[in-house]
Write a protein that holds these residues in place. Structure first.
Motif, short mmCIF file in Angstrom:
data_model
loop_
_atom_site.label_atom_id
_atom_site.label_comp_id
_atom_site.label_asym_id
_atom_site.label_seq_id
_atom_site.Cartn_x
_atom_site.Cartn_y
_atom_site.Cartn_z
N ARG A 25 0.87 -1.31 0.06
CA ARG A 25 -0.09 -0.01 0.06
C ARG A 25 0.89 1.20 -0.18
NH1 ARG A 25 -2.16 -4.01 -0.33
NH2 ARG A 25 -1.84 -3.44 -2.27
N ILE A 26 2.14 1.15 0.61
CA ILE A 26 2.69 2.27 0.80
C ILE A 26 3.63 2.49 -0.79
CG2 ILE A 26 5.09 3.18 1.62
CD1 ILE A 26 4.56 1.71 4.26
N ARG A 27 3.90 1.55 -1.38
CA ARG A 27 4.55 1.37 -2.65
C ARG A 27 3.28 2.19 -3.67
NH1 ARG A 27 6.03 -4.10 -1.07
NH2 ARG A 27 8.33 -4.04 -0.61
N GLU A 28 2.19 1.86 -3.50
CA GLU A 28 1.25 2.34 -4.24
C GLU A 28 0.97 3.67 -4.19
OE1 GLU A 28 -1.96 -1.56 -4.23
OE2 GLU A 28 -2.50 0.50 -3.15
N GLU B 285 10.73 3.51 -0.80
CA GLU B 285 11.51 2.24 -0.28
C GLU B 285 11.97 2.66 1.08
OE1 GLU B 285 12.11 -0.55 -1.38
OE2 GLU B 285 13.46 -1.27 0.09
N LEU B 286 12.34 3.96 1.23
CA LEU B 286 12.84 4.40 2.74
C LEU B 286 11.35 4.29 3.80
CD1 LEU B 286 14.98 7.77 2.58
CD2 LEU B 286 15.38 5.27 3.42
N LEU B 287 10.50 4.41 3.12
CA LEU B 287 9.15 4.45 3.96
C LEU B 287 8.61 2.91 4.50
CD1 LEU B 287 7.17 7.42 2.52
CD2 LEU B 287 8.10 7.23 4.75
N PHE C 236 1.24 8.98 4.35
CA PHE C 236 2.07 8.53 3.03
C PHE C 236 2.04 9.34 1.90
CE2 PHE C 236 1.83 4.67 5.87
CZ PHE C 236 3.11 4.51 6.01
N ALA C 237 0.63 9.66 1.44
CA ALA C 237 0.46 10.66 0.31
C ALA C 237 1.22 11.95 0.46
CB ALA C 237 -1.05 10.91 0.05
N MET C 238 1.37 12.36 1.77
CA MET C 238 2.09 13.55 2.01
C MET C 238 3.51 13.76 1.41
SD MET C 238 3.47 14.94 5.82
CE MET C 238 4.79 13.96 5.65
N PHE C 239 4.08 12.53 1.12
CA PHE C 239 5.37 12.62 0.66
C PHE C 239 5.52 12.71 -0.80
CE2 PHE C 239 6.31 10.49 4.82
CZ PHE C 239 7.09 11.26 5.17
N ASN C 240 4.21 12.93 -1.43
CA ASN C 240 4.26 13.26 -2.91
C ASN C 240 4.27 14.88 -2.97
OD1 ASN C 240 4.04 10.83 -3.59
ND2 ASN C 240 1.64 10.52 -3.60
N ARG C 241 4.18 15.69 -2.04
CA ARG C 241 4.08 17.24 -1.98
C ARG C 241 5.65 17.40 -2.41
NH1 ARG C 241 -0.07 19.79 1.30
NH2 ARG C 241 1.23 21.42 0.95
N PRO C 242 5.69 18.60 -3.16
CA PRO C 242 7.15 19.14 -3.40
C PRO C 242 7.79 19.72 -1.96
CG PRO C 242 5.21 20.65 -4.28
CD PRO C 242 4.74 19.05 -3.76
N ASN C 243 6.90 20.09 -1.01
CA ASN C 243 7.48 20.76 0.02
C ASN C 243 7.82 19.77 1.20
OD1 ASN C 243 5.10 20.48 0.90
ND2 ASN C 243 5.00 22.29 1.98
N VAL C 244 8.04 18.54 0.88
CA VAL C 244 8.23 17.53 1.90
C VAL C 244 9.49 16.60 1.70
CG1 VAL C 244 7.36 15.34 3.26
CG2 VAL C 244 5.77 17.37 2.78
N THR C 245 10.51 16.66 2.38
CA THR C 245 11.56 15.77 2.07
C THR C 245 11.57 14.84 3.49
OG1 THR C 245 12.59 17.69 1.24
CG2 THR C 245 14.13 15.74 1.87
N LEU C 246 11.91 13.52 2.85
CA LEU C 246 12.19 12.41 3.98
C LEU C 246 13.59 12.36 4.31
CD1 LEU C 246 10.95 10.14 5.81
CD2 LEU C 246 11.21 8.71 3.72
#
Ligand code: NAP
Length: 842
Positions: A300-303, A312-314, A333-343
């Motif tokens: 589900r995370i990969r999706e 992969e990191l998540l 998890f969807a938040m990491f698709n935002r351009p202003n978020v870095t993991l």
């Protein structure tokens, strides 16, 4: 006397309910709360996104059906402000505020063995004494900020999520660093990302999260569960997690893989952690089953996450799913698709230091304007260890817990009398619906406190052996699961140097409750209950007047008198009592006994009396008479509404054992056969008369004699052992009877010492107490016979004979007969009478 019955530390869900529950039981209580408002966890954790991950219909008090009907939750999973509003509503609704002291942190609590009370000290320098100390400080209250070199040099603001400013924080346009990706970090991150210029998420361990599928409350759904809320709550109490969820009841490994995937997807779509993890029986005990669920979640995370490297990191890979608290989020998890978020992966490149401008890791520097720590808590023991709690011998609780926190049943630490911990170590607590577990603990503690009071116990403390056995069981159950495999706060792994011990009970909420109930039903098995200290209560002033009057009258002690002299003194003393109440009909009869006629008096308060009581007066089998006991027996007839037969049995030394016991039994047979006419019959008596009543009940059982509905024993003589503690405590001349008097009575009644062992002389020595009629026992504190009364009740309970025990804390031997002189005599007679009446009426 202590200032309070119960002092409570904390006013979150647990402290609030404790105030209500103790107060409703007639106890004096005060909760001390460090915050400026109530709510505990829900007061402090006001970070954006804070939301409960247990559904509102479950995460709410069940003690008041009216409350649960009246209150409406706006969402399936309530947000922090709504939970806080709810708790304030509860405090308003039940008028709890006067017993809650805000802005006051408990700093110390110490046990005073001499007074049998706790001294509780608060940060305003005040202290208060209380008979019981209840910790309601919560499992997740002591927040932790990692020690990062240079944090003090950081130029911007930094926050821990658990101490969030009440008026919020505006991150608009800021570069924010978030450390921590547990339940809290996962909730707060999307909220910050929505406004910040940039959010850097510093992740040490990737976490599993299931969707909430949160939404506004559907009125039809609400009406549905409210229609049957009571039975729903009952199911919750019996369930494994405190929430009645329906699992498949099957192991995942025994199911076709496609079917497992279908089931997991169904539950994933429905949302919620408990139904998802609870789908299969083997997920938390079998690594292979666990891997199936973990891989489903990783898919589900990969999706969801667009960048495969970030995805992969998540992916959580270092522990079994569920072995750390399963997080819940609809948007993390969807938040990491935002351009202003870095993991940022700080497992491979750890944090090293903080400077004025930002955070440094082993391989990079991140410029930041604000820092947020969502780094968790020193869980389970942390908050309580911040209080200097000292038990027997001044031993600190933190010292006792240096190898890991422990408590019998997760509620009572051995060595700390009269102290209880709501959702303490060794209870299901964090593995359950906390609100339900809190209610169960508070009610259990309340009942234990009431039991101690009703039975005259000053102290209740867990036996070390019981605590050891319980914690061994807790450990055994935990190690049969996958939970210990994760470096979680469940085992203290998040706090450097904390012993790694699994301290929550994984046996399930329902079985745990059953165990606690069984312990209570067995007279608090595993606890040492001690009443010796209760003598600190002083003699009631009215009783003291009687004692003073007797002392002023002078004369030798009973044991220096002849029986004739003693009878004359007792007769003269009884004249001070005055007449008893009017009774509709009083007639003298002679009962045909085996050894001749037995005089008796029958008091009939009204036509159609529901039952018959056969009463034996006190007086050490040597003194006393129906006339001397006339006033109190009249009062008992009126209070019970029953016919009372007062028996003038033969006295010693003219007639030694078993003459009195024989007459007592003959009188019962007569009353049952000639008077009762099918109505229930009870035996009753005070002091030596209590002995005769107990013996008569034994004989009736042994001889298949009349069935008895009740035995009312008022400070009875149950044993010939004059070495019990209470005999030594009251061995002076100043009380109604003392050790030498009792020896004198025994010498006259049963001159042959060996014969005193006969259970028909010393009923406590009966080898078997089962099958006896229910016992209503009255004892007095300042009475040499006190302890043999308690011992008798203990034997009865052990034989599963129902026992109702009323202990009169400031009273003296003989008080029950002093009607007109003592308010407590009227009270005790009317209480006993009410029970007889109820029993007689069936
Ligand atoms: P937590 O689960 O202990 O998570 C703390 C996070 O901080 C973890 O990601 C941890 O990483 C990280 N961390 C700790 N020390 C660190 C360090 N020195 N350097 C880098 N990272 C560090 O704490 P929490 O998220 O506050 O949650 C605690 C519990 O509160 C939850 O498990 C749950 O029971 C409850 N809670 C419930 C809700 C809810 O009902 N929705 C919400 C929030 C909290 P590691 O994993 O590597 O240790």
């Amino acid at each position: 006397m202590a200032d309070l019955d119960v002092a409570v530390a904390g006013a979150g869900f647990a402290g609030i309910y404790a105030v209500h529950a103790f107060r409703s039981a007639g106890l004096t209580v005060r909760a001390f709360e460090a915050g400026s408002g109530i709510g505990g966890t829900w007061f402090w954790n006001r970070y954006p996104g804070a939301r409960c991950d247990v559904e509102s219909k479950d995460y709410s008090y069940s003690f008041s059906p009216e409350l649960e009907q009246d209150w409406s939750w706006s969402e399936r999973y309530p947000a922090q402000p709504e939970v806080l509003r709810y708790l304030n509503h509860v405090a308003d609704r039940f008028g709890l505020w006067p017993d809650i002291q805000l802005n006051t942190r408990v700093t110390a609590a110490s046990w005073d063995a001499d007074q049998a009370e706790w001294t509780v000290t608060t940060d305003d320098g005040a202290s208060v004494t209380a008979r019981f100390f209840v910790s309601a400080v919560g499992c997740l209250s002591a927040y932790q900020v990692p020690s990062l070199p240079g944090l003090e040099t950081f130029a911007g603001p930094w926050y821990h999520t658990s101490r969030w400013p009440a008026d919020g924080v505006d991150f608009t346009g800021l570069r924010v660093g978030l450390i921590g990706t547990g339940s809290t970090g996962i909730q707060v991150a999307p909220e910050i990302a929505a406004v910040a210029e940039h959010l850097y998420v510093f992740q040490r361990t990737a976490n599993f999260a299931v969707p909430n599928r949160n939404g506004a409350t559907d009125p039809a759904w609400e009406a549905g569960f409210k229609a049957d809320y009571r039975s729903y709550r009952k199911q919750a109490q019996k369930s494994f997690l405190g929430v009645p969820i329906a699992g498949t009841g099957r192991p995942a490994l025994a199911e076709p893989p496609a079917e497992v995937q279908r089931t997991l997807m169904e539950r994933w779509q429905a949302g919620g952690g408990m139904p998802f993890l609870g789908a299969y029986t083997d997920v938390l005990v079998d690594r292979d089953a666990n891997d199936i669920v973990a891989e489903f979640m990783r898919d589900r995370i990969r999706e969801t996450v667009a960048d495969p490297a970030v995805a992969e990191l998540l992916l959580p890979r270092t522990y079994p799913v569920g072995a750390k608290r399963l997080c819940q989020s609809d948007d993390y998890f969807a938040m990491f698709n935002r351009p202003n978020v870095t993991l940022v992966d700080i497992r491979s490149a750890p944090l090293t230091s903080v400077s004025a401008r930002g955070l440094r890791t082993a391989d990079a520097f991140y410029e930041l304007d604000a820092l947020v720590f969502a780094t968790g808590f020193d869980a389970i023991s942390g908050a309580l260890n911040q209080i200097d709690v000292r038990g027997v011998g001044g031993v600190p609780l933190a010292g006792k817990w240096s190898a890991g926190p422990r408590a019998y049943l997760g509620v009572a630490p051995a060595g700390f009398p009269n102290m209880f911990i709501v959702t303490g170590p060794g209870s299901p607590s964090v593995f359950s619906n906390m609100v339900l577990s809190i209610e169960q603990h508070v009610e259990w503690i309340r009942d234990c406190v009431l039991y101690a009071g009703a039975h005259g116990y000053a102290t209740v403390q867990a036996k070390p052996s019981a605590e050891d056995a319980w914690m061994a069981h807790v450990t055994e159950v935990a190690y049969a699961t996958l939970f210990p495999l994760a470096d979680s706060w469940y085992v203290g792994a998040n706090i450097p140097g904390k012993p790694r011990v699994f301290t929550s009970y994984l046996g399930g909420v329902g079985p745990y409750r059953a165990r606690c109930d069984a312990v209570a039903a067995a007279g608090y098995e595993g606890f040492a209950l001690d009443r010796r200290l209760a003598m600190s209560s002083s003699v009631h002033p009215q009783a003291q007047l009687i004692l003073d009057g007797m002392a002023a009258a002078g004369g030798p002690p009973i044991w220096e008198m002849t029986p004739e002299q003693a009878r004359a003194v007792v007769t003269a003393n009884n004249e001070h009592i005055g007449p008893g109440p009017d009774v509709a009909s009083v007639r003298d009869v002679v009962i045909p006994g085996q050894a001749g006629g037995i005089p008796a008096r029958v008091y009939s308060p009204a036509a159609g009396a529901p039952g018959v009581v056969v009463y034996y007066h006190g007086g050490g089998w040597v003194v006393g008479s129906v006339d001397g006991w006339d006033a109190s027996v009249r009062a008992l007839a009126v209070a019970s509404g029953c016919d009372v037969v007062s028996v003038d049995y033969r006295l010693a030394p003219e007639h030694v054992f078993p003459a009195a016991a024989d007459d007592a039994y003959d009188a019962l047979e007569w009353a049952a056969g000639e008077l009762a006419d099918g109505r229930p019959v009870a035996v009753a008596g005070d002091s030596a008369g209590g002995n005769l009543a107990a013996v008569t009940a034994l004989r009736a059982r042994d001889l298949d004699g009349p069935a008895l509905a009740l035995q009312l024993l008022v400070y009875p003589v149950t044993d010939c052992d004059l070495d019990r503690t209470s005999y030594h405590e009251y061995d002076g001349a100043e009380f109604i009877v003392n050790r030498r008097d009792m020896a004198w009575y025994w010498d006259h009644y049963v001159p042959e010492p060996a014969a005193r062992m006969n259970p028909y002389a010393s009923p406590l020595r009966a080898p078997d107490m089962s099958g006896l009629p229910p016992l209503y026992l009255v004892t007095a504190e300042h009475d040499p016979l006190r302890d043999e009364g308690f011992a008798y009740a203990d034997r009865m309970r052990a034989a599963r004979v129902p026992v109702e025990h009323r202990h009169y804390g400031s009273q003296i031997h003989g008080f029950f007969s002093f009607v007109n002189l003592l308010d407590d005599a009227d009270k005790a007679i009317s209480e006993a009478g009410a029970t007889i009446r109820a029993v007689a009426k069936g």
